[in-house]
Design an enzyme around this catalytic site. Sequence first.
Site, PDB file in Angstrom:
ATOM      1  N   LEU A  87       6.721   1.981   8.065  1.00  0.00           N
ATOM      2  CA  LEU A  87       7.576   0.837   8.377  1.00  0.00           C
ATOM      3  C   LEU A  87       9.028   1.137   8.042  1.00  0.00           C
ATOM      4  CD1 LEU A  87       5.241  -2.062   7.198  1.00  0.00           C
ATOM      5  CD2 LEU A  87       5.552  -1.178   9.521  1.00  0.00           C
ATOM      6  N   VAL A 104       0.828   4.523   2.564  1.00  0.00           N
ATOM      7  CA  VAL A 104       1.339   5.112   3.800  1.00  0.00           C
ATOM      8  C   VAL A 104       2.152   4.074   4.573  1.00  0.00           C
ATOM      9  CG1 VAL A 104       0.713   6.194   6.004  1.00  0.00           C
ATOM     10  CG2 VAL A 104      -0.557   6.773   3.930  1.00  0.00           C
ATOM     11  N   CYS A 105       1.720   2.816   4.526  1.00  0.00           N
ATOM     12  CA  CYS A 105       2.355   1.753   5.306  1.00  0.00           C
ATOM     13  C   CYS A 105       3.863   1.650   5.089  1.00  0.00           C
ATOM     14  CB  CYS A 105       1.681   0.411   5.038  1.00  0.00           C
ATOM     15  SG  CYS A 105      -0.067   0.392   5.468  1.00  0.00           S
ATOM     16  N   PRO A 106       4.349   1.623   3.839  1.00  0.00           N
ATOM     17  CA  PRO A 106       5.803   1.501   3.693  1.00  0.00           C
ATOM     18  C   PRO A 106       6.559   2.716   4.213  1.00  0.00           C
ATOM     19  CG  PRO A 106       4.759   1.754   1.547  1.00  0.00           C
ATOM     20  CD  PRO A 106       3.666   1.567   2.556  1.00  0.00           C
ATOM     21  N   THR A 150       0.844  -1.188   0.000  1.00  0.00           N
ATOM     22  CA  THR A 150       0.000   0.000   0.000  1.00  0.00           C
ATOM     23  C   THR A 150       0.882   1.242   0.000  1.00  0.00           C
ATOM     24  OG1 THR A 150      -0.192  -0.151   2.406  1.00  0.00           O
ATOM     25  CG2 THR A 150      -1.960  -1.173   1.097  1.00  0.00           C
TER      26      THR A 150
END
Length: 187
Positions: free
Chosen positions: A51, A46-48, A44
């Site tokens: 993380l 925003v997730c990377p 996806t």
Amino acid sequence: MSLINTQVKPFNATAYHNGKFVPVSNEDLKGKWSVVVFYPADFTFVCPTELGDLADQYAEFQKLGVEIYGVSTDTHFTHKAWHDTSDTIAKIQYPLVGDPTGAITRNFDVMIEEEGLALRGTFVINPEGEIKLCEIHDNGIGRDAKELLRKVQAAQYVASHPGEVCPAKWTPGAETLKPSLDLVGKI
């Protein structure tokens, strides 16, 4: 009901960690400080960024004796595929936990039932397995690893200094407060 000061509920899962599939359970969170970070899904947007930001700060968390666990409702196989195809995710050294049944996500009250995805939930857990910090964001709002690191430092400070509390924007070495009758109305 708030999850603060409650024990992490039992769970068993598989994580992708350092090129291997490894078992992870609630027992792994005991005996050290832990941060559990829920995110909606692999591959996806925003997730990377989040993380990757945690990966950039991971050494600082490790210096504090903290392990980070990233959790989504994807499988551990999907975590491996993402790791193998994304330069940002490839730098992650902490476990990415698969929760395809949503059991862990529900245990932490961050499941979006109609989507089968997690909200952006952040939990700081003490060595006794108690949740000391809980933040839940809308999925469009990314988190900041440096601010999380500061909050972990504050939680650790308060745990090791009974009777003291950390005011807003506290950082290690800054003044703390000792709540008392004499302090009421003086701040």
